[in-house]
Motif scaffolding. Structure first.
Motif, PDB file in Angstrom:
ATOM      1  N   MET A   1     -19.536 -20.763  -2.297  1.00 18.37           N
ATOM      2  CA  MET A   1     -19.964 -21.460  -3.505  1.00 18.37           C
ATOM      3  C   MET A   1     -18.938 -21.214  -4.609  1.00 18.37           C
ATOM      4  SD  MET A   1     -23.676 -21.243  -5.382  1.00 18.37           S
ATOM      5  CE  MET A   1     -24.454 -21.910  -3.910  1.00 18.37           C
ATOM      6  N   HIS A   2     -18.519 -22.278  -5.287  1.00 20.02           N
ATOM      7  CA  HIS A   2     -17.459 -22.199  -6.288  1.00 20.02           C
ATOM      8  C   HIS A   2     -18.053 -22.425  -7.683  1.00 20.02           C
ATOM      9  CE1 HIS A   2     -13.385 -21.911  -7.455  1.00 20.02           C
ATOM     10  NE2 HIS A   2     -13.181 -23.177  -7.719  1.00 20.02           N
ATOM     11  N   ILE A   3     -17.874 -21.446  -8.573  1.00 14.03           N
ATOM     12  CA  ILE A   3     -18.469 -21.492  -9.910  1.00 14.03           C
ATOM     13  C   ILE A   3     -17.382 -21.427 -10.978  1.00 14.03           C
ATOM     14  CG2 ILE A   3     -19.956 -20.263 -11.550  1.00 14.03           C
ATOM     15  CD1 ILE A   3     -21.659 -19.363  -9.247  1.00 14.03           C
ATOM     16  N   LEU A   4     -17.538 -22.253 -12.018  1.00 13.89           N
ATOM     17  CA  LEU A   4     -16.630 -22.245 -13.157  1.00 13.89           C
ATOM     18  C   LEU A   4     -17.340 -21.619 -14.352  1.00 13.89           C
ATOM     19  CD1 LEU A   4     -14.026 -23.080 -14.641  1.00 13.89           C
ATOM     20  CD2 LEU A   4     -15.077 -25.324 -15.034  1.00 13.89           C
ATOM     21  N   ILE A   5     -16.741 -20.568 -14.912  1.00 13.57           N
ATOM     22  CA  ILE A   5     -17.274 -19.914 -16.111  1.00 13.57           C
ATOM     23  C   ILE A   5     -16.406 -20.309 -17.302  1.00 13.57           C
ATOM     24  CG2 ILE A   5     -17.772 -17.720 -17.234  1.00 13.57           C
ATOM     25  CD1 ILE A   5     -18.063 -16.470 -14.456  1.00 13.57           C
ATOM     26  N   ILE A   6     -17.030 -20.923 -18.306  1.00 11.52           N
ATOM     27  CA  ILE A   6     -16.305 -21.378 -19.491  1.00 11.52           C
ATOM     28  C   ILE A   6     -16.792 -20.581 -20.692  1.00 11.52           C
ATOM     29  CG2 ILE A   6     -15.684 -23.373 -20.901  1.00 11.52           C
ATOM     30  CD1 ILE A   6     -16.657 -25.138 -18.533  1.00 11.52           C
ATOM     31  N   ASP A   7     -15.961 -19.667 -21.168  1.00 11.62           N
ATOM     32  CA  ASP A   7     -16.322 -18.804 -22.303  1.00 11.62           C
ATOM     33  C   ASP A   7     -15.036 -18.256 -22.907  1.00 11.62           C
ATOM     34  OD1 ASP A   7     -17.200 -16.255 -23.747  1.00 11.62           O
ATOM     35  OD2 ASP A   7     -19.128 -17.106 -23.153  1.00 11.62           O
ATOM     36  N   ASP A   8     -14.968 -18.197 -24.231  1.00 12.09           N
ATOM     37  CA  ASP A   8     -13.736 -17.745 -24.868  1.00 12.09           C
ATOM     38  C   ASP A   8     -13.618 -16.226 -24.938  1.00 12.09           C
ATOM     39  OD1 ASP A   8     -15.895 -17.863 -26.715  1.00 12.09           O
ATOM     40  OD2 ASP A   8     -14.481 -17.576 -28.357  1.00 12.09           O
ATOM     41  N   GLN A   9     -14.670 -15.492 -24.610  1.00 13.52           N
ATOM     42  CA  GLN A   9     -14.636 -14.033 -24.637  1.00 13.52           C
ATOM     43  C   GLN A   9     -14.253 -13.507 -23.252  1.00 13.52           C
ATOM     44  OE1 GLN A   9     -18.477 -12.778 -26.056  1.00 13.52           O
ATOM     45  NE2 GLN A   9     -18.021 -13.319 -28.162  1.00 13.52           N
ATOM     46  N   ASP A  10     -13.065 -12.919 -23.170  1.00 12.24           N
ATOM     47  CA  ASP A  10     -12.579 -12.406 -21.894  1.00 12.24           C
ATOM     48  C   ASP A  10     -13.550 -11.414 -21.265  1.00 12.24           C
ATOM     49  OD1 ASP A  10     -10.330 -13.890 -22.377  1.00 12.24           O
ATOM     50  OD2 ASP A  10      -9.071 -12.203 -22.970  1.00 12.24           O
ATOM     51  N   CYS A  11     -14.105 -10.533 -22.085  1.00  6.08           N
ATOM     52  CA  CYS A  11     -14.991  -9.493 -21.559  1.00  6.08           C
ATOM     53  C   CYS A  11     -16.266 -10.092 -20.968  1.00  6.08           C
ATOM     54  CB  CYS A  11     -15.333  -8.461 -22.641  1.00  6.08           C
ATOM     55  SG  CYS A  11     -16.138  -9.143 -24.101  1.00  6.08           S
ATOM     56  N   TYR A  12     -16.773 -11.176 -21.590  1.00  7.85           N
ATOM     57  CA  TYR A  12     -18.009 -11.768 -21.074  1.00  7.85           C
ATOM     58  C   TYR A  12     -17.738 -12.549 -19.792  1.00  7.85           C
ATOM     59  CZ  TYR A  12     -22.685 -13.710 -21.043  1.00  7.85           C
ATOM     60  OH  TYR A  12     -23.971 -14.036 -20.682  1.00  7.85           O
ATOM     61  N   ARG A  13     -16.586 -13.226 -19.719  1.00  6.95           N
ATOM     62  CA  ARG A  13     -16.236 -13.911 -18.471  1.00  6.95           C
ATOM     63  C   ARG A  13     -16.103 -12.903 -17.342  1.00  6.95           C
ATOM     64  NH1 ARG A  13     -12.168 -16.223 -21.421  1.00  6.95           N
ATOM     65  NH2 ARG A  13     -10.588 -15.332 -20.015  1.00  6.95           N
ATOM     66  N   GLU A  14     -15.440 -11.772 -17.634  1.00  5.23           N
ATOM     67  CA  GLU A  14     -15.268 -10.734 -16.619  1.00  5.23           C
ATOM     68  C   GLU A  14     -16.618 -10.152 -16.208  1.00  5.23           C
ATOM     69  OE1 GLU A  14     -12.602  -7.938 -18.307  1.00  5.23           O
ATOM     70  OE2 GLU A  14     -10.878  -9.314 -18.299  1.00  5.23           O
ATOM     71  N   GLN A  47     -10.989 -26.869  -5.664  1.00  2.00           N
ATOM     72  CA  GLN A  47     -12.077 -27.220  -4.773  1.00  2.00           C
ATOM     73  C   GLN A  47     -13.258 -27.600  -5.657  1.00  2.00           C
ATOM     74  OE1 GLN A  47     -12.366 -22.883  -3.379  1.00  2.00           O
ATOM     75  NE2 GLN A  47     -14.448 -23.594  -3.068  1.00  2.00           N
ATOM     76  N   PRO A  48     -14.155 -28.480  -5.190  1.00  3.52           N
ATOM     77  CA  PRO A  48     -15.259 -28.943  -6.039  1.00  3.52           C
ATOM     78  C   PRO A  48     -16.131 -27.775  -6.513  1.00  3.52           C
ATOM     79  CG  PRO A  48     -15.056 -30.305  -4.075  1.00  3.52           C
ATOM     80  CD  PRO A  48     -14.154 -29.128  -3.874  1.00  3.52           C
ATOM     81  N   TYR A  49     -16.576 -27.851  -7.752  1.00  3.94           N
ATOM     82  CA  TYR A  49     -17.443 -26.806  -8.285  1.00  3.94           C
ATOM     83  C   TYR A  49     -18.892 -27.083  -7.896  1.00  3.94           C
ATOM     84  CZ  TYR A  49     -13.430 -25.435 -11.072  1.00  3.94           C
ATOM     85  OH  TYR A  49     -12.182 -25.029 -11.468  1.00  3.94           O
ATOM     86  N   ASP A  50     -19.595 -26.011  -7.551  1.00  5.63           N
ATOM     87  CA  ASP A  50     -21.011 -26.105  -7.239  1.00  5.63           C
ATOM     88  C   ASP A  50     -21.874 -25.839  -8.459  1.00  5.63           C
ATOM     89  OD1 ASP A  50     -20.925 -26.463  -4.243  1.00  5.63           O
ATOM     90  OD2 ASP A  50     -19.827 -24.575  -4.401  1.00  5.63           O
ATOM     91  N   SER A 179     -21.025 -27.979  -0.771  1.00  5.45           N
ATOM     92  CA  SER A 179     -20.977 -26.918   0.228  1.00  5.45           C
ATOM     93  C   SER A 179     -22.306 -26.802   0.973  1.00  5.45           C
ATOM     94  CB  SER A 179     -20.656 -25.577  -0.440  1.00  5.45           C
ATOM     95  OG  SER A 179     -21.747 -25.145  -1.239  1.00  5.45           O
ATOM     96  N   GLU A 180     -22.253 -26.213   2.179  1.00  4.18           N
ATOM     97  CA  GLU A 180     -23.487 -25.992   2.942  1.00  4.18           C
ATOM     98  C   GLU A 180     -24.404 -25.028   2.199  1.00  4.18           C
ATOM     99  OE1 GLU A 180     -23.596 -25.676   7.298  1.00  4.18           O
ATOM    100  OE2 GLU A 180     -21.409 -25.931   7.252  1.00  4.18           O
ATOM    101  N   ALA A 181     -23.819 -24.069   1.466  1.00  2.00           N
ATOM    102  CA  ALA A 181     -24.628 -23.127   0.694  1.00  2.00           C
ATOM    103  C   ALA A 181     -25.448 -23.853  -0.366  1.00  2.00           C
ATOM    104  CB  ALA A 181     -23.734 -22.076   0.033  1.00  2.00           C
ATOM    105  N   THR A 182     -24.845 -24.860  -0.985  1.00  6.64           N
ATOM    106  CA  THR A 182     -25.563 -25.645  -1.988  1.00  6.64           C
ATOM    107  C   THR A 182     -26.661 -26.467  -1.333  1.00  6.64           C
ATOM    108  OG1 THR A 182     -23.591 -25.792  -3.370  1.00  6.64           O
ATOM    109  CG2 THR A 182     -25.321 -27.392  -3.800  1.00  6.64           C
ATOM    110  N   VAL A 183     -26.378 -27.026  -0.158  1.00  3.75           N
ATOM    111  CA  VAL A 183     -27.399 -27.782   0.580  1.00  3.75           C
ATOM    112  C   VAL A 183     -28.586 -26.880   0.888  1.00  3.75           C
ATOM    113  CG1 VAL A 183     -27.945 -28.973   2.736  1.00  3.75           C
ATOM    114  CG2 VAL A 183     -25.768 -29.411   1.591  1.00  3.75           C
TER     115      VAL A 183
END
Length: 212
Positions: A1-14, A47-50, A179-183
């Protein structure tokens, strides 16, 4: 499963990346700190985001605007909004624009992970203490049997139709380009909503209803 995290705070993304990658889920993470970078990643992913976790306040604009843009161009992309504020109106606006949920950044770890897992499975999440104060009650759960199909997201409805057609998880994933995981996550929600525990029972229920 592919996830995109969008946040300007490096510590919170980590923090989010570590939380998700440390869970039992098989997840890969991509990150963006601005709307410009996020837009490019969503438009041309490796790769496509889930799933997408989107902060409301970013250096070059508001996450709400990117949510609106993404819903117009990528209506099947699941997105949840992150916010440092407890804002029922913002939560309602996000859901009206098609977000799967609204997550406060100070949410307890266990609740945060459960909320993300719920949304990965196609459900909606709103902090319980915010829900009673939202401007409209349309997102409260409705368990009436006559509304089962209406509670499915558009993607879940597609998965359900393909299940009725007898397609395997792999075939459904290929057909819908997910993805199969998303299915599997969507099927879990469908089974729970339809009150069945297996694909066989789901199809039998469908056939019985069709013959009535």
């Amino acid at each position: 499963m592919h996830i995109l995290i969008i946040d300007d705070q490096d510590c919170y993304r980590e923090f989010l990346s570590g939380l998700l990658q440390g869970s039992d889920l098989n997840i890969s993470i991509a990150e963006a700190a601005t709307i410009k970078v996020a837009r490019a990643k969503i438009k041309a992913p490796q790769q496509p985001y889930d799933f997408v976790l989107l902060d409301h306040m970013l250096p070059d604009g508001k996450g709400l605007d990117l949510l609106k843009e993404a819903r117009n161009h990528y209506p099947d992309l699941p997105i949840a909004m992150l916010s440092a504020k407890e804002d029922p109106l913002l939560a309602w606006q996000c859901l009206e624009l098609g977000a799967l949920g609204f997550i406060q950044k100070n949410t307890a770890l266990a609740v945060l992970l459960s909320a993300i897992q719920l949304m990965l499975a196609g459900g909606r999440y709103i902090p319980p203490h915010i829900l009673p104060h939202m401007p409209m009650p349309k997102y409260k759960s409705n368990t009436s049997a006559s509304n089962k199909h209406e509670q499915l997201t558009p993607r879940q409805s597609e998965v359900l139709d393909l299940l009725y057609s007898g397609l395997s998880n792999k075939a459904i994933a290929h057909r819908l380009k997910i993805s199969e995981a998303t299915v599997k996550a969507h099927i879990t929600v469908i089974f729970k909503l339809m009150g069945v525990s297996s694909r066989t029972k789901l199809i039998a229920q469908h056939n019985s209803t069709s013959q009535q």
